[in-house]
Motif scaffolding. Structure first.
Motif, PDB file in Angstrom:
ATOM      1  N   ASP A 127       3.563   4.238  -0.669  1.00 14.19           N
ATOM      2  CA  ASP A 127       3.941   5.052  -1.917  1.00 14.19           C
ATOM      3  C   ASP A 127       5.164   5.800  -1.678  1.00 14.19           C
ATOM      4  O   ASP A 127       6.062   6.027  -2.871  1.00 14.19           O
ATOM      5  CB  ASP A 127       2.633   5.957  -2.522  1.00 14.19           C
ATOM      6  N   LYS A 172      -0.031   6.622   0.200  1.00 19.71           N
ATOM      7  CA  LYS A 172       0.141   6.146   1.549  1.00 19.71           C
ATOM      8  C   LYS A 172       1.573   6.381   1.754  1.00 19.71           C
ATOM      9  O   LYS A 172       2.454   6.001   1.332  1.00 19.71           O
ATOM     10  CB  LYS A 172      -0.275   4.717   1.714  1.00 19.71           C
ATOM     11  N   GLY A 228      -3.329  11.284  -2.303  1.00 22.66           N
ATOM     12  CA  GLY A 228      -3.604   9.903  -2.287  1.00 22.66           C
ATOM     13  C   GLY A 228      -2.733   8.783  -2.011  1.00 22.66           C
ATOM     14  O   GLY A 228      -3.035   7.764  -1.763  1.00 22.66           O
ATOM     15  N   GLU A 278       0.874  -1.337   0.006  1.00 27.22           N
ATOM     16  CA  GLU A 278       0.142  -0.019  -0.110  1.00 27.22           C
ATOM     17  C   GLU A 278       0.925   1.289   0.126  1.00 27.22           C
ATOM     18  O   GLU A 278       0.274   2.396  -0.252  1.00 27.22           O
ATOM     19  CB  GLU A 278      -0.821  -0.034   1.184  1.00 27.22           C
TER      20      GLU A 278
HETATM   21 NA    NA Z   1      -1.353   3.655  -2.088  1.00 26.23          NA
END
Ligand code: NA
Ligand SMILES: [Cu+2]
Ligand SMILES: [Cu+2]
Ligand SMILES: [Cu+2]
Ligand SMILES: [Cu+2]
Ligand SMILES: [Cu+2]
Ligand SMILES: [Cu+2]
Ligand code: NA
Ligand code: NA
Ligand code: NA
Ligand code: NA
Ligand code: NA
Ligand SMILES: [Zn+2]
Ligand SMILES: [Zn+2]
Ligand SMILES: [Zn+2]
Ligand SMILES: [Zn+2]
Ligand SMILES: [Zn+2]
Ligand SMILES: [Zn+2]
Ligand SMILES: [Zn+2]
Ligand SMILES: [Zn+2]
Ligand SMILES: [Zn+2]
Lengths: 301, 301, 301
Positions: free
Chosen positions: B157, B217, B215, B155
């Protein structure tokens, strides 16, 4: 200087705004929360009036309760004629420079957020220097009730909200930055009708004790709004059967004597009171009890 | 005396070692880590140079990243002509009197350890009095990457390393022992190319902000190297969806507003930034924000 | 005043009660615990005698160990001719105004409790002002052994009890309330025959180190009795494979470098020592190590 005593901002000197009741209205999952930034005298110890910077004339400010999944439409009416104020809800996702933006003196600002995370969250004014705004009284608690509740909801008979905060020399940023707090206090905000709703004053929860019945499981939603010190929250005469760190149902601990709360940390704590009598609760940092960090729960048959 | 200002050790007066890049090489699961103990001026606040005791000329020292299961072959080159120094990695098992032994001035020492536990660990000089060596700048972070990763790896980034440390009056053991810190600061060490790699200076992560996209994470590997204060780590405008205490995948918590880190404690914290704007991160002990404990994450479309 | 040095209560001046061994007897699941409140000199640092207010002449007081499900019949013999004292066990449920009631000078009081929760709990005198009674020496630890043990019981080879406490200026409530501690110390209480049983004195666990063998898994039952400071408990040269917060088997964490203990918080921590040598343990708030917060574990083949 500190030796000469508190310095009230010139524009605040003649102001003592009457507390403004929290205005909160629901339309489906849209919740409209209207609050004020206002200057209100609070007697934080016997005969000691503090011209607090407040939300709605209370310090801590009014309790806000919403549901997981709600949309919060928040309006801040800044009644302060001289200083901007703002709102930082720890419960939400937003770009702080927009969602927590300053509201100018005598103006209003409206902000919209999703309450997507359950828990017991601090809110506070986020205007620079934040330390002054929090330490002068601009802090409080927002509870976001979990969609699926807590696993122990069925066991709980009484529930209260407890907040710990510190006070420093009046509006003295140097004292707030470098010295120990003058007062460390516990307050409660009414979660249900008839419950005490107090400010963070020395003796608040001695004068207006909480109440329970023998055999009750009692839940406290707790938050330590600081601004500087941790809390070591403890209820004398019992243990916490269930603890949910930051009030998230996923963060379950059991059988704890004391819960450490970092500055701005929260928890749900649950305990059973087996005998009638008086149960004090404290931060177990007993220097802070000397400064006011104690309240009472009275248990009757 | 403290009133007369900082006292630099005679032998250090003329020294200002150029920072030495971290020398780390891998051969299978054998990792060769070469570091220096050296005396290097660091401008910890505008115009205030601190003749720091450092690892490799940085304070905090360089980030060390290894994998769970690696063997670390560590060499310390003590460039200090006057004082022994040493290395204490919190990530390893060793008899401290051997594995963390003093290296004499102008000498080298080599030590071998297994990195058998995943997490975000403090390292520091362990020479007596340890308080002087840490407070003068000899601290840093070693990440041991878990064999099976974190459950939330897919998840994430962006990922950064954040370190909190305090500064006291220069090399003043009495001040370090008995007084509040002069500065409390947040720094970052580059985990990936192009990321900020700063010292623990006031404003380091205001001047060189971290970056993310709407957006994302974001994961922070955080550690509070102290030496004395706890941290109440918080990112304004968001919450930590996932927290791994001390960076161990087994110690998972969710939905936290603030993570309390004891002195030398670490964590992995992950959060989503939903809107473009500037997100500050702080220790929510706001007296420490006044002393420098704040950085910026800038989020763009 | 503080400048004039410690003030001993007039009635205590001529008293130095010989330590009274703990009197504990079992009859099935009924445990009879007899303790004293007494005034006993303790040399808390070289040549510095503190006329401590104690349980049984020790500070921390004697270790009490019971089983989950036991009924504790507790008697306090208050040998102090001048001040009431009392007992607050964090391990039990009771109405504090009855179960933890004051026992008048030269009198005895008996109280009965169930030990229904496993863990590592603080006990302390609960007489007002509690800060004076704890800081003058009236604190200790009660272990309630879990019915079903800990999941790691089979792995453990050695186990010890470690307690952290602070000392302030003698019986100086203002100093205790507003200042930093003068000493921060670690002590051990014998859990098994032949183990050190020390007071909370500077150097106690340097002079009487703990012992283990190479390859041992060592368990420490730890508690931070305060009264004011948190602990950041750490063992140099190893990590905690298993941690049970407040000693409850349900509160399991893994792979931790350091455990934060709020005031009165406890834990069970377990670690392996892989090589022979000397392992120091500390609170990693190194200002407190300067004040005494360090002990030794010696590991041999
Ligand atoms: Na993400
Ligand atoms: Cu404000
Ligand atoms: Cu905040
Ligand atoms: Cu060093
Ligand atoms: Cu260390
Ligand atoms: Cu007492
Ligand atoms: Cu207590
Ligand atoms: Na019930
Ligand atoms: Na209790
Ligand atoms: Na936030
Ligand atoms: Na073993
Ligand atoms: Na270690
Ligand atoms: Zn404000
Ligand atoms: Zn304090
Ligand atoms: Zn339960
Ligand atoms: Zn060093
Ligand atoms: Zn501080
Ligand atoms: Zn998640
Ligand atoms: Zn007492
Ligand atoms: Zn301290
Ligand atoms: Zn294990």
């Amino acid at each position: 200087s500190a030796e000469e005593g508190p310095e009230v901002i010139k524009a605040h000197e003649a102001i003592n705004h009457e507390p403004t009741p929290l205005d909160i209205e629901r339309d489906g999952s849209d919740v409209y929360v209207n609050m004020t930034a206002q200057i209100t005298d609070i007697e934080i110890d016997d005969g000691y009036n503090y011209k607090a910077w407040t939300f709605n004339g209370e310090a801590p400010g009014p309790l806000v309760v919403v549901n997981e999944g709600d949309t919060i439409h928040f309006t801040l009416d800044n009644m302060d004629p001289s200083i901007p104020h703002s709102m930082d809800f720890h419960a939400v996702h937003t770009a702080p420079d927009k969602g927590f933006a300053d509201v100018a003196p005598n103006e209003e600002g409206t902000f919209v957020y999703e309450a997507s995370n359950p828990g017991v969250f601090m809110y506070h004014c986020g205007t620079d220097p934040v330390l002054s705004h929090i330490a002068n009284g601009m802090h409080g608690v927002i509870i976001v009730q979990p969609d699926d509740g807590y696993p122990t909801d069925d066991e709980v008979d009484q529930e209260y909200v407890i907040i710990q905060n510190e006070w420093y020399k009046y509006n003295d940023l140097d004292n707030m930055t470098n010295e120990e707090p003058s007062q460390v206090v516990l307050s409660s905000k009414a979660l249900h009708d008839g419950q005490p709703n107090t400010n963070g004053t020395v003796g608040a929860l001695i004068d207006e004790p909480l109440k329970a019945k023998v055999g009750d499981k009692v839940r406290f939603y707790i938050n330590n709004v600081g601004p500087n010190e941790m809390s070591s929250f403890h209820v004398i005469g019992t243990l916490f059967d269930d603890v949910y760190i930051d009030g998230n149902p996923a963060n379950h601990q059991e059988g704890m004597q004391t819960v450490g709360l970092p500055a701005s940390g929260g928890a749900v704590v649950e305990f059973i009171v087996k005998e009638p009598g008086t149960y004090k609760f404290v931060t177990h940092q007993f220097n802070h009890v000397q400064k006011g960090g104690v309240g009472k729960l009275i248990v009757t048959e």
